[in-house]
Design an enzyme around this catalytic site. Structure first.
Site, short mmCIF file in Angstrom:
data_model
loop_
_atom_site.label_atom_id
_atom_site.label_comp_id
_atom_site.label_asym_id
_atom_site.label_seq_id
_atom_site.Cartn_x
_atom_site.Cartn_y
_atom_site.Cartn_z
CG ASP A 261 -2.20 0.86 0.94
OD1 ASP A 261 -2.15 1.69 0.00
OD2 ASP A 261 -3.19 0.74 1.68
C1 NOJ Z 1 -3.98 3.91 0.19
C2 NOJ Z 1 -5.18 3.04 0.39
O1 NOJ Z 1 -5.08 2.37 1.61
C3 NOJ Z 1 -5.39 2.01 -0.71
O2 NOJ Z 1 -6.63 1.42 -0.52
C4 NOJ Z 1 -5.28 2.64 -2.06
O3 NOJ Z 1 -5.51 1.68 -3.06
C5 NOJ Z 1 -3.92 3.28 -2.20
N1 NOJ Z 1 -3.77 4.31 -1.18
C6 NOJ Z 1 -3.67 3.89 -3.57
O4 NOJ Z 1 -4.42 5.01 -3.75
#
Ligand code: NOJ
Length: 748
Positions: A261
């Site tokens: 993430d």
């Molecule tokens: C953080 C989030 O937790 C995740 O769900 C998301 O896909 C990513 N950022 C990318 O934007």
């Protein structure tokens, strides 16, 4: 034809170590709608020199082409993979994930994902960061909006439907996108509901409640998984080799790509398990995280770690191979541009057909919690006062995580109602109250708004706004108050310490009630709220979540009865915030609650007896419709079963006793009467949504397998046994987790 293993072997053998590490680098160039605070720099140069493997957050076919052209200038011309957060629609925005789960209609869920795939792929998106399948029993956590709710079985069916919809039958097709199950794992259990916070749970709870949707998504063929930000029992998921390598890959048989993430690899330093970026990168790679999102810790340090003998190049090869395989599966080696065929974007997005599904989804997801004297549906006659800041709003309607959804394409509720009532009823409108009055809170809620603000504080005083609304209500035959949260009240890093409708809007509801006209309260929300006061004051109470592009038309369908609201709660709506975390599937206690004046029993001193203290005000699975549905007694094909291969058929007949078409969500629950460990008082094992015309009956059957009765006995997260114990079970069938009839069986 996706490229073969031999092709990938050959390509890998020709890659330098730096090029292999480059494939693991997943970046975002930034832009209008950021989904994190850090963005990557020198992107063009890095692509040309083979130092980027994938990109997310690119918003047009033209931009995708520009980036892909740069990749074609790199030594090995390995195409880029483009990803995006396509959470509940790309341009056509559907109701929020929690709302889609509330439809309990998996055909519809699949259809929304299919439409999202066609729209997203038309601008060159290859991979979507969805579905989010984090089970959540903690409505303070803002990301419950993105989740399918509190139940592992509902979440598992949702995961499968989403994966099927996104990936289609052939991932290499230009209209297919790779699904990414997230966030692996346990993220929905954040302590206190605070985003990114620690998660502590027993291995059995992890396996029985939080892992099943991932297992189901993997089985349905999901091509990728995203690691979660949280620690689990102390180990951050980005460093959790046991859960990624042992449980996900070996245990669940997942063969696809694991992505980090946003800066999750770097955050291992803040989690205090890595001393520096290099150590963080090594921990994450060894844990099985193939792609490093945004942090560039892999890019900057893995080469040196190999040189120092701290990482084996074979570990980088394995991760790189998975990136190349994903690209091959997506057909990118055959034609890196095949998703952005000229002109497809303009023909595929926001079509009438797509909008029609979004419109239909509003009724399917809306949950009717109260409907005194059949106030709803409203007749198209007289004067209707439509009150509330959210009633004439485009900016909030898409809800959280609609990064490509544009407010300009939204049909506001006022517009939808006026269109539907044209020539028959007059719709008056007043704002009545700000969403919130507190300017600091408003500024926080607007923090991600780069163009249109979601919370606008009116120039008028609260009294002036209220007086206008009360005046309009007085002139009307019926009042519809549209109240609730701003879109940024839920979603990532939007946790709340209470679960109430903001106070200015509560005052508005009280004032409207005092007018004495029939009062419909429509609630926009991304989470279960404590609607205790509203349930008292309103004559009809409808949860419309955030309904997306077609909210205006969809809600008009519901309010005027062109469609019955047929959603059911996918998560418990508590009596008060102090009751959370809360689930229908709780364990019994040694001191069951008979009433609060009975001391030394399990309940709250400050909660009335009428509401079950270990369950919510509105339970999981609950929702009314415009037509009463009668249930016959549940029937089983046998009452004595034996062995792991036996199976039980459970049937029930349901009849629409009303005058309107509706759809009933028939729910099957099981209660294990006595086991070696305490078992939940009820557990969902199946459900079926059946459409019923007035007077129509349907026979609904479920098959229960021995495995459905099993549970995990685990000493650690990677050492568990599933056991099924012989004994008696109550098989419940009904219209919600609270309203069931049951038969007793024995299964030896
Ligand atoms: C953080 C989030 O937790 C995740 O769900 C998301 O896909 C990513 N950022 C990318 O934007």
């Amino acid at each position: 034809m996706p490229k073969s293993i031999a092709f990938i072997d050959d390509l890998l053998s020709r890659m330098t170590l730096a090029e292999k590490i480059g494939q693991l680098n997943l970046v975002t160039p930034g832009g209008e709608t950021l989904t994190g605070t850090v963005v990557n720099t020198d992107v063009a140069d890095k692509i040309k020199t083979g130092r980027i493997g994938a990109i997310f957050g690119v918003k047009s076919a033209e931009a995708v082409r520009v980036f892909q052209d740069l990749a074609a200038q790199s030594r090995l011309k390995i195409p880029l993979m483009f990803a995006e957060d396509v959470i509940h629609g790309q341009k056509t925005i559907f109701p929020l994930p929690l709302a889609l789960a509330a439809s309990w209609d998996m055909k519809l869920v699949e259809e929304t994902a299919r439409i999202a795939a066609v729209e997203a792929s038309s601008i060159g998106i290859d991979q979507v960061y969805a579905p989010m399948v984090d089970v959540c029993r903690e409505p303070r956590w803002g990301r419950i909006a993105e989740s399918p709710g509190e139940d592992p079985v509902l979440a598992s069916r949702y995961a499968e439907a989403m994966v099927r919809g996104f990936q289609g039958s052939d991932l290499s097709a230009p209209t297919s996108v790779m699904a990414c199950l997230k966030h692996y794992v346990g993220y929905g259990g954040a302590v206190g509901g605070r985003d990114y916070d620690a998660v502590d749970m027993s291995p059995a709870t992890l396996h029985d409640i939080y892992l099943p949707p991932f297992a189901a998504g993997v089985k349905a063929g999901a091509g990728s998984v995203m690691a979660a930000f949280n620690t689990l029992n102390g180990t951050p998921m980005h460093a959790n080799a046991t859960l990624i390598q042992r449980v996900l890959r070996q245990g669940l048989g997942f063969r696809g790509l694991v992505v980090a993430d946003y800066t999750g690899v770097q955050e291992l330093i803040a989690h205090a398990v890595a001393g520096d970026k290099a150590e963080a990168a090594r921990l994450a790679l060894k844990a099985g995280v193939d792609c490093d999102m945004v942090a560039e810790a892999y890019l900057d340090t893995l080469g040196a770690s190999v040189a120092a003998g701290l990482i084996d190049e074979a570990e980088i090869d394995a991760a790189c191979r998975r990136v190349l395989e994903a690209k091959a599966d997506l057909g990118l080696f055959d034609d890196p541009y095949h998703r952005i065929t000229w002109g497809r974007a303009t023909q595929s997005v926001l079509t009438e057909a797509n909008r029609a599904v979004a419109r239909q989804a509003v009724a399917a997801a809306s949950v009717l919690l109260k409907n005194e004297h059949d106030l709803l549906p409203l007749g198209k006659k007289g004067r209707i006062a439509l009150i509330g800041a959210l009633a004439d709003d485009r900016v909030n309607m898409n809800g959280t995580w609609a990064v490509s959804g544009s407010p300009s394409t939204v049909v506001p509720i006022l517009e939808g109602l006026r269109e539907a009532a044209a020539g028959a009823a007059e719709i008056l409108h007043a704002k009545g109250a700000n969403i919130v009055d507190d300017r600091v809170l408003a500024a926080r809620l607007n923090v991600h708004d780069w163009k249109d603000l979601s919370v606008v504080i009116d120039d008028r005083t609260a009294e002036e706004m209220l007086a206008e609304a009360v005046d309009l209500a007085g002139q009307s035959d019926v009042v519809v108050a549209v109240v609730g949260e701003a879109r940024e009240y839920s979603g990532e890093s939007s946790s709340r310490i209470d679960l109430l409708i903001p106070e200015p809007q509560k005052k508005l509801i009280r004032a409207l009630k005092a007018v004495g006209k029939p009062l419909v309260v429509v609630v926009m929300t991304g989470r279960p709220l404590a609607l205790t006061e509203e349930a008292e004051l309103a004559d009809a109470l409808l949860v419309a979540w955030f309904g997306g592009t077609e909210i205006g038309h969809g809600l008009a369908d519901v309010l005027f009865g062109a469609q019955s609201p047929t959603g059911r709660l996918p998560a418990t709506f508590p009596y008060a915030v102090g009751q959370v975390p809360v689930t229908y599937a709780h364990l019994p206690t040694g001191r069951p609650f008979p009433g609060r004046f009975q001391k030394f029993t399990s309940g709250y001193v400050d909660m009335p007896d009428e509401v079950p203290h270990n369950d919510g005000l509105f339970p999981f699975g609950f929702g009314l419709t415009y037509a009463p549905v009668a249930y016959g007694p549940p029937r089983v094909d046998k009452v004595a079963l034996a062995g792991d291969d036996d199976r039980l058929t459970v049937s029930v007949s349901v009849t629409n006793m009303g005058k309107r078409p509706t759809a009933e969500v028939v729910q099957l629950y099981v209660h294990d009467l006595k086991a070696s460990v305490s078992r939940p008082v009820k557990q969902l094992k199946g459900f079926s949504k059946v459409a019923l015309e007035p007077g129509e009956s349907a026979e609904v059957s479920f098959t229960l397998l021995a495995g459905d009765l099993a549970f995990s006995v685990a000493t650690s997260v990677d050492d568990l046994t599933r056991i099924r114990e012989a004994g008696d079970y109550d098989i419940h069938v009904g219209r919600s987790s609270r309203d069931t009839q049951h038969v007793r069986i024995s299964w030896n």
